[in-house]
Design an enzyme around this catalytic site. Structure first.
Site, PDB file in Angstrom:
ATOM      1  N   SER A   1     -62.433 -56.793 -21.867  1.00 18.07           N
ATOM      2  CA  SER A   1     -62.051 -57.603 -23.023  1.00 18.07           C
ATOM      3  C   SER A   1     -60.609 -57.335 -23.446  1.00 18.07           C
ATOM      4  O   SER A   1     -60.013 -56.305 -23.120  1.00 18.07           O
ATOM      5  CB  SER A   1     -62.947 -57.288 -24.209  1.00 18.07           C
ATOM      6  OG  SER A   1     -64.283 -57.493 -23.857  1.00 18.07           O
TER       7      SER A   1
HETATM    8  N1  SAH Z   1     -66.947 -52.730 -21.022  1.00 17.72           N
HETATM    9  C1  SAH Z   1     -66.359 -53.160 -19.763  1.00 17.72           C
HETATM   10  C2  SAH Z   1     -66.322 -54.651 -19.573  1.00 17.72           C
HETATM   11  C3  SAH Z   1     -67.651 -55.168 -19.298  1.00 17.72           C
HETATM   12  S1  SAH Z   1     -67.758 -56.785 -18.564  1.00 17.72           S
HETATM   13  C4  SAH Z   1     -64.992 -52.552 -19.555  1.00 17.72           C
HETATM   14  O1  SAH Z   1     -64.486 -51.850 -20.430  1.00 17.72           O
HETATM   15  O2  SAH Z   1     -64.434 -52.775 -18.478  1.00 17.72           O
HETATM   16  C5  SAH Z   1     -69.513 -56.910 -18.657  1.00 17.72           C
HETATM   17  C6  SAH Z   1     -70.263 -56.000 -17.698  1.00 17.72           C
HETATM   18  O3  SAH Z   1     -71.632 -56.116 -18.013  1.00 17.72           O
HETATM   19  C7  SAH Z   1     -70.119 -56.392 -16.242  1.00 17.72           C
HETATM   20  O4  SAH Z   1     -69.653 -55.297 -15.511  1.00 17.72           O
HETATM   21  C8  SAH Z   1     -71.541 -56.795 -15.828  1.00 17.72           C
HETATM   22  O5  SAH Z   1     -71.857 -56.457 -14.487  1.00 17.72           O
HETATM   23  C9  SAH Z   1     -72.378 -55.995 -16.810  1.00 17.72           C
HETATM   24  N2  SAH Z   1     -73.726 -56.518 -17.068  1.00 17.72           N
HETATM   25  C10 SAH Z   1     -74.131 -57.806 -17.122  1.00 17.72           C
HETATM   26  N3  SAH Z   1     -75.457 -57.875 -17.392  1.00 17.72           N
HETATM   27  C11 SAH Z   1     -75.895 -56.586 -17.529  1.00 17.72           C
HETATM   28  C12 SAH Z   1     -77.168 -56.001 -17.826  1.00 17.72           C
HETATM   29  N4  SAH Z   1     -78.288 -56.729 -18.025  1.00 17.72           N
HETATM   30  N5  SAH Z   1     -77.236 -54.651 -17.888  1.00 17.72           N
HETATM   31  C13 SAH Z   1     -76.142 -53.868 -17.665  1.00 17.72           C
HETATM   32  N6  SAH Z   1     -74.917 -54.380 -17.384  1.00 17.72           N
HETATM   33  C14 SAH Z   1     -74.789 -55.717 -17.319  1.00 17.72           C
END
Ligand code: SAH
Length: 214
Positions: free
Chosen positions: A67
């Site tokens: 983000s």
């Molecule tokens: N916080 C992260 C950005 C996350 S993007 C950072 O600092 O880089 C959102 C992430 O959520 C992705 O990596 C995706 O694979 C993960 N995601 C999506 N659905 C999910 C679920 N049900 N459980 C765990 N992770 C999930």
């Protein structure tokens, strides 16, 4: 990378905090300090490094993003973390936000559904010394009942409705922040009080969807 480039990135990072975060009215000193500290450029691929401190989200893989710095700072500020807090993050992604949580909280668990991304994040967090953040490869919809209750839960991808299991895993007095919705999304802050859940909506946002349980 040469020491010069790390100094250059440090300057860009300080500028990011003052121009994108403080200038928009966020003043939580612990969050600002953590954001001045964590090297965001080391959480993206080398071709994205130059853009790491820009005022926007960055790609970290297939349809996934870290983000925008301001949104992360806003979400972290709303959690009101203490150095003793136990936190769960859903959606480790690059591990950047988990590193910030490691600076701010006492115990950090972060869940990632994609096994490749989780492996990369484990190694990166380890290499950078953020050993406090424990990465768990698994479905964040279910949370981590074995480590509950949490003082704070932060969700980094948007579900269509509030995941009940996560609410159950919040401590009384605990807070959860998440982007909520499909086409139109809002940030929602939820506080669990002894009398029930109190929630507030912050502004509109745009996150990748939280993948449903298979
Ligand atoms: N916080 C992260 C950005 C996350 S993007 C950072 O600092 O880089 C959102 C992430 O959520 C992705 O990596 C995706 O694979 C993960 N995601 C999506 N659905 C999910 C679920 N049900 N459980 C765990 N992770 C999930």
């Amino acid at each position: 990378m040469s020491p010069d480039s790390s100094e250059r990135y440090r300057k860009l990072r300080l500028q990011m905090v003052s121009e994108q975060i403080e200038a928009r009215g966020l003043s939580d000193e612990r969050v600002l300090t953590a954001m001045r500290q964590v090297p965001r450029h080391l959480f993206v691929s080398s071709d994205q490094r130059e853009h790491a401190y820009e005022d926007r989200a960055l790609p970290i893989g297939p349809q996934q993003t870290i983000s925008q710095p301001y949104i992360i700072a806003l979400m972290l500020s709303e959690l009101e973390l203490k150095s003793t807090s136990k936190v769960l993050e859903v959606g480790t992604g690059s591990g950047y936000q988990a590193a910030l949580l490691a600076e701010l909280a006492g115990e950090v668990y972060t869940m990632e559904i994609d096994s490749e991304l989780s492996k990369i994040a484990v190694k990166r967090l380890d290499d950078l010394g953020y050993t406090k953040a424990q990465v768990i490869c698994g479905d964040g919809y279910a949370g981590l009942p074995a480590k509950a209750p949490f003082d704070a839960i932060i969700v980094a991808a948007a579900p269509p409705s509030i995941p009940r299991d996560l609410v159950k895993q919040l401590a009384i007095g605990g807070r959860m922040i998440l982007p909520l919705g499909v086409e139109v999304q809002y940030l929602v802050v939820l506080e669990k009080t002894k009398d029930g859940i109190v929630s507030r909506e912050l502004g509109g946002v745009s996150f990748v969807p939280l993948k449903p349980q298979e």
